[in-house]
Design an enzyme around this catalytic site. Structure first.
Site, PDB file in Angstrom:
ATOM      1  N   ASP A  38       0.877  -1.178   0.000  1.00 18.78           N
ATOM      2  CA  ASP A  38       0.000   0.000   0.000  1.00 18.78           C
ATOM      3  C   ASP A  38       0.913   1.226   0.000  1.00 18.78           C
ATOM      4  OD1 ASP A  38      -3.255   0.435   1.149  1.00 18.78           O
ATOM      5  OD2 ASP A  38      -1.925   2.153   0.864  1.00 18.78           O
ATOM      6  N   CYS A 149     -13.396 -11.955 -17.337  1.00 18.56           N
ATOM      7  CA  CYS A 149     -14.620 -12.667 -17.731  1.00 18.56           C
ATOM      8  C   CYS A 149     -15.831 -11.976 -17.106  1.00 18.56           C
ATOM      9  CB  CYS A 149     -14.574 -14.113 -17.257  1.00 18.56           C
ATOM     10  SG  CYS A 149     -13.342 -15.149 -18.056  1.00 18.56           S
ATOM     11  N   CYS A 162     -14.683   4.918  -5.139  1.00 20.54           N
ATOM     12  CA  CYS A 162     -15.130   4.760  -3.766  1.00 20.54           C
ATOM     13  C   CYS A 162     -14.916   6.059  -2.999  1.00 20.54           C
ATOM     14  CB  CYS A 162     -14.351   3.591  -3.202  1.00 20.54           C
ATOM     15  SG  CYS A 162     -14.041   3.590  -1.520  1.00 20.54           S
TER      16      CYS A 162
END
Ligand SMILES: [Zn+2]
Length: 238
Positions: A38, A149, A162
């Site tokens: 991160d 997919c 977000c």
């Protein structure tokens, strides 16, 4: 005999917080090592969903603080902190020597990069995303459907991130927990590849569906064979 597992975790935010706690304290799961990636610092506006951190941590590096919380929870756990983004240039190196990868990033470009890297490295991957009151968790194995997919490609028209749309803390709590459940099932030898879990807190629904391989998926069909940077530059998120 128990096997020692090494787990790569991309993202130590809202999804990563519950996930990391559950991985750290699950003594019988065989998780011996966690590599944590991160590049962010703890921000006060995210504390409602990033439950590894407190107001004392604001401004500090997330992985530094996360590593010390994990050590407090499980002193015997080996933790490597990588302070930086998960990027194409280092993705394959980071994946090597890991049993599986779990992704809790806040942007779709990283989600597709993790999906592609895991497939190319033939490593199982668990991924999740959430916006507002709903989200999803998904598991891909080398021979199952993959994220492409499911979502095809990074949307080229900007969708809400977000950070822009906001996400409700308990929603990422549930989804991080669902990711941990998929991880533990993989570590026990189950093969939940292709399982898509969808959670909607307003509808009160938790639903599992099975994603099949798309015949025209460029990753599963072998058209994508490398991690070229331009494939992951669209600025979108989930
Ligand atoms: Zn695919």
């Amino acid at each position: 005999m128990s096997v020692a597992h090494r787990v790569l975790v991309v993202g130590a935010g809202g999804l990563g917080s519950p996930l990391l706690r559950l991985l750290a304290v699950a003594g019988g799961s065989g998780v011996e090592h966690i590599t944590l990636v991160d590049d962010d610092v703890v921000d006060e506006s995210n504390l409602h969903r990033q439950t590894l951190y407190s107001t004392d941590d604001v401004g500090r590096s997330k992985i530094e603080r996360a590593a010390s919380v994990l050590h407090e929870l499980s002193p015997g756990l080996s933790v490597r902190s990588v302070d930086g983004r998960f990027v194409p240039g280092t993705a394959m190196d980071l994946l090597s020597d890991h049993t599986l990868v779990v992704e809790g990033a806040d942007n779709l470009a990283t989600k597709f990069l993790v999906a592609d890297a895991a497939h190319l490295a033939a490593v199982p991957v668990v991924q999740a995303g959430a916006v507002r009151w709903a989200g999803w968790a998904f598991c891909a194995l080398p021979d199952s459907a993959c994220l492409r997919c499911l979502f095809e490609d990074i949307p080229r028209d900007g969708i809400e991130t977000c950070a822009e749309a906001g996400v409700v803390g308990p929603v990422v709590g549930v989804l991080g927990g669902l990711e941990a459940a998929l991880v533990f099932r993989l570590l026990q030898g189950e093969r939940p590849g292709g399982e898509l879990w969808h959670y909607d807190a307003l509808a009160g629904a938790l639903r599992k569906t099975f994603v099949r391989r798309r015949s025209d998926c460029p990753l599963c069909a072998g058209e994508i064979q490398d991690l070229r940077v331009e494939r992951y530059t669209a600025a979108c998120a989930a």
